[in-house]
Design a protein around this motif. Sequence first.
Motif, PDB file in Angstrom:
ATOM      1  N   ARG A 289      20.065  25.106 -86.195  1.00  0.00           N
ATOM      2  CA  ARG A 289      19.679  26.210 -85.602  1.00  0.00           C
ATOM      3  C   ARG A 289      19.996  26.373 -84.036  1.00  0.00           C
ATOM      4  N   ILE A 290      20.966  27.581 -83.604  1.00  0.00           N
ATOM      5  CA  ILE A 290      20.806  27.611 -82.314  1.00  0.00           C
ATOM      6  C   ILE A 290      19.955  28.849 -81.653  1.00  0.00           C
ATOM      7  N   HIS A 291      19.215  28.338 -80.907  1.00  0.00           N
ATOM      8  CA  HIS A 291      18.426  29.154 -80.045  1.00  0.00           C
ATOM      9  C   HIS A 291      18.882  29.724 -78.995  1.00  0.00           C
ATOM     10  N   TYR A 292      18.739  31.134 -78.519  1.00  0.00           N
ATOM     11  CA  TYR A 292      19.276  31.827 -77.373  1.00  0.00           C
ATOM     12  C   TYR A 292      18.556  32.512 -76.971  1.00  0.00           C
ATOM     13  N   ALA A 293      18.822  32.855 -75.375  1.00  0.00           N
ATOM     14  CA  ALA A 293      18.125  33.815 -74.751  1.00  0.00           C
ATOM     15  C   ALA A 293      19.272  34.548 -73.978  1.00  0.00           C
ATOM     16  N   ALA A 294      18.953  35.981 -74.087  1.00  0.00           N
ATOM     17  CA  ALA A 294      20.193  36.841 -73.522  1.00  0.00           C
ATOM     18  C   ALA A 294      19.459  37.845 -72.498  1.00  0.00           C
ATOM     19  N   ASP A 300      29.287  41.353 -80.677  1.00  0.00           N
ATOM     20  CA  ASP A 300      30.364  40.372 -80.994  1.00  0.00           C
ATOM     21  C   ASP A 300      30.433  38.998 -80.461  1.00  0.00           C
ATOM     22  N   ALA A 301      29.199  38.609 -80.141  1.00  0.00           N
ATOM     23  CA  ALA A 301      29.246  37.166 -79.679  1.00  0.00           C
ATOM     24  C   ALA A 301      29.787  36.118 -80.649  1.00  0.00           C
ATOM     25  N   VAL A 302      30.181  34.931 -80.058  1.00  0.00           N
ATOM     26  CA  VAL A 302      30.664  33.990 -81.086  1.00  0.00           C
ATOM     27  C   VAL A 302      29.946  32.690 -80.807  1.00  0.00           C
ATOM     28  N   PHE A 303      28.901  32.232 -81.589  1.00  0.00           N
ATOM     29  CA  PHE A 303      28.329  30.831 -81.523  1.00  0.00           C
ATOM     30  C   PHE A 303      29.146  29.927 -82.155  1.00  0.00           C
ATOM     31  N   GLY A 304      29.074  28.660 -81.643  1.00  0.00           N
ATOM     32  CA  GLY A 304      29.577  27.481 -82.272  1.00  0.00           C
ATOM     33  C   GLY A 304      29.227  26.339 -81.682  1.00  0.00           C
ATOM     34  N   ILE A 305      29.440  25.383 -82.747  1.00  0.00           N
ATOM     35  CA  ILE A 305      28.899  23.957 -82.693  1.00  0.00           C
ATOM     36  C   ILE A 305      29.961  23.016 -82.797  1.00  0.00           C
ATOM     37  N   GLY A 306      29.816  22.014 -82.037  1.00  0.00           N
ATOM     38  CA  GLY A 306      30.823  21.063 -82.142  1.00  0.00           C
ATOM     39  C   GLY A 306      30.182  19.690 -82.377  1.00  0.00           C
ATOM     40  N   ILE A 307      30.594  18.841 -83.366  1.00  0.00           N
ATOM     41  CA  ILE A 307      29.966  17.608 -83.560  1.00  0.00           C
ATOM     42  C   ILE A 307      31.041  16.388 -83.339  1.00  0.00           C
ATOM     43  N   GLY A 317      34.310  21.745 -86.012  1.00  0.00           N
ATOM     44  CA  GLY A 317      33.679  22.653 -84.853  1.00  0.00           C
ATOM     45  C   GLY A 317      33.332  23.972 -85.540  1.00  0.00           C
ATOM     46  N   PRO A 318      32.358  24.180 -86.363  1.00  0.00           N
ATOM     47  CA  PRO A 318      32.397  25.520 -86.862  1.00  0.00           C
ATOM     48  C   PRO A 318      31.810  26.461 -85.972  1.00  0.00           C
ATOM     49  N   ASN A 319      32.439  27.770 -86.149  1.00  0.00           N
ATOM     50  CA  ASN A 319      31.598  28.786 -85.245  1.00  0.00           C
ATOM     51  C   ASN A 319      31.679  30.144 -86.352  1.00  0.00           C
ATOM     52  N   THR A 320      30.813  30.793 -85.667  1.00  0.00           N
ATOM     53  CA  THR A 320      30.318  32.373 -86.321  1.00  0.00           C
ATOM     54  C   THR A 320      31.779  32.987 -86.561  1.00  0.00           C
ATOM     55  N   LYS A 321      32.615  32.946 -86.054  1.00  0.00           N
ATOM     56  CA  LYS A 321      33.793  33.965 -86.194  1.00  0.00           C
ATOM     57  C   LYS A 321      34.562  33.379 -87.248  1.00  0.00           C
ATOM     58  N   ASP A 328      25.744  40.542 -82.965  1.00  0.00           N
ATOM     59  CA  ASP A 328      25.516  41.482 -81.972  1.00  0.00           C
ATOM     60  C   ASP A 328      24.120  40.923 -81.261  1.00  0.00           C
ATOM     61  N   VAL A 329      24.171  40.631 -80.088  1.00  0.00           N
ATOM     62  CA  VAL A 329      23.117  39.999 -79.362  1.00  0.00           C
ATOM     63  C   VAL A 329      22.509  41.118 -78.591  1.00  0.00           C
TER      64      VAL A 329
END
Lengths: 400, 280
Positions: A289-294, A300-307, A317-321, A328-329
């Motif tokens: 879970r990625i928590h964010y503040a904007a 159309d923002a792209v969130f991603g994770i790198g392991i 490295g999965p990302n939402t795109k 939409d943030v």
Amino acid sequence: MSQTVIRVEDVAKRFRVYHERNQSLKIALMRGRRAKFDEFWALQDINLEIPQGKTFGLVGHNGSGKSTLLKCLARILVPDRGRITVDGKISALLELGAGFHPELSGRDNVYLNGSILGLTKKDIDLRFDDIVGFAGLEEFIDSPVKNYSSGMYVRLGFSVAINVDPDILMVDEVLAVGDEEFQRRCMAKFKEFKDQGRTIVVVSHALGTMRDMCDEVAWLDHGRLAGVGAPSDVVDHYVETSYSGDEGVTNQDGNLRVGSGEIRVSRVELLLGGASVTQAHTGDAVTLRIHYAAETAVPDAVFGIGIHTVTGQHVTGPNTKDGGLTVDVRPGGGYVDLAVPRLMLLPGTYELSTGVVDSTMIHTFDHQRSAMRFDVLVGDPGERLGVMSLGGQWKVGVRA
Amino acid sequence: MPLGLIADTREVVASRELLVNLVRRELRSKYKGTALGWAWSLINPLATTAIFTVVFSTVMRVEPPIGVDGLHNYSLFLLCGLLTWNFMAGAVQGGMGALVGNGNLIKKTYFPRRLLVIATVVAAFVSYAIEMAVLSAIFLVVGVNVLPWLPLVLVVMVLLAFFALGFALMLSVVNVYFRDMAHFVALFMQIWFYATPIIYPITLIEGIENGDSWAGGYPVTEIYSLNPMVGFVESIRDMFYAGHLPHWQPLVLCVVVTVVLLFLGNRVFGRLETRLAEEL
């Protein structure tokens, strides 16, 4: 084995910055000279040797001189001091389809653009089908290029440039064009180039790509060479120094954080059965879970994770795109989840980095390396070797 | 120093394929999208000829000289000069804008920059050659055999092309730094047009010196003959219209001016081309 194909010796390039740019004879005569200008050195004391067969990257801020250097290498600009020797045929992809004439057909433009890049008519005849095929424009090749979409235009331009068979390919930030399918083909083509022992010089802001693609990277800072070396060293060093002064913030563990900050990742959680944990077993159903503040709305923002492993090996490295999700943030905050039905990581310690970028994947809102660390314990499957399981089943076969 | 010109020529020859393609682009795009297409390159001079013939021959009664076999036709007299002038003016002004017009190409790719100017001049020359072929056909139709003159006419035409190229090379780079050059040249061309025997026979100039106008008593003919375009226009007209060999003195001047201009133009171009990509 690796011979130098591009040698840059003490190169300096000076630009004129005009205060009042009036190319008017009258005013020039009245003043007794052309216009007032200041000079500034866009490049100074550049010494480089680019070996054959290597992919060489140039990084630096906007205005650091990296594109100027590339243009000098491509003979578009002439340095004011120093010498550049290039051994081999160059094709520069500075702007795709730069030489296209809108009224002429795609076919005519292929021949025109090809000859600008130094091909003879016979060469182009031989490659024509490849060029058109790679661009995927068989049906449209005889219509005027003014009727092409911008994507088609760029694809044709790229296709001509890449099929020139250059010994040295120079690329300026053109990897960001075309659809993903086309980008993949471009990357494959670069790979093919590299395997054939050709040299590539690339300028890009996409530091991740640079790190993966390049064998050697030069970092330019205010027109001077700030470092040359292995991509991971130079890129990391560049990122650290260039962001630490302004918006870069390190968290309590001394880990680096970069980005413009419209959206900030506040926390990353590993959830197991609804609870936040730092340990999981191979095969567990987990949620990242990625928590964010904007501050502002960002469509159309792209969130991603790198392991990564603790030794720095990139595992995934999965990302939402790529995952097909549009986020939409809205101002305020929220979170995005990556539901993982079976965690395929094998036992070990992993570092999780996270980031959020814009839809082009070029502009970074926030990026945090080593946002959290978690451990994976032996589970099901009970494999131990390597970093991930294929989740396969062993079976014994009997020869009939 | 002439070595520079040789090296530059070699570079141009090496990229002749590109030159051919640039010329083709120039020619193809010129009338692209127009219904009449290439016919325009013939309609334009013919329309101008019709207008000038009415104005200068019918209204103002300019008498054309008597040509070969008693030929007495203002339109044919005019065309010899007009086509030649139009080529020179078009090549110089087109070549002058070649760098500014192809700024994007110069900023993004490398190739010998001269080619852009040369291509414009060559493309103009192709139109000129077609127009002159049509003019030759017209002469043949009215019963004047101009065929024996064609080789020599072609030599003069090529010489004029180099003259225009030298001019265009110089002006094209200067135009990048001073954009008013284009306007300045347009004005100059207008004066130059009337200072060349195109719409009137050169014999009218010879009368001024002994006449009683304000210019009487000045060495008008000598000054006038310093204009190299007089040599080009008169040579072609001598062969086509008057049916005799051109005078050699004006032609020598043409050759000398062409060589100097080509050399000078190439040098100026070489000096200023290094910063083209930044200045455009």
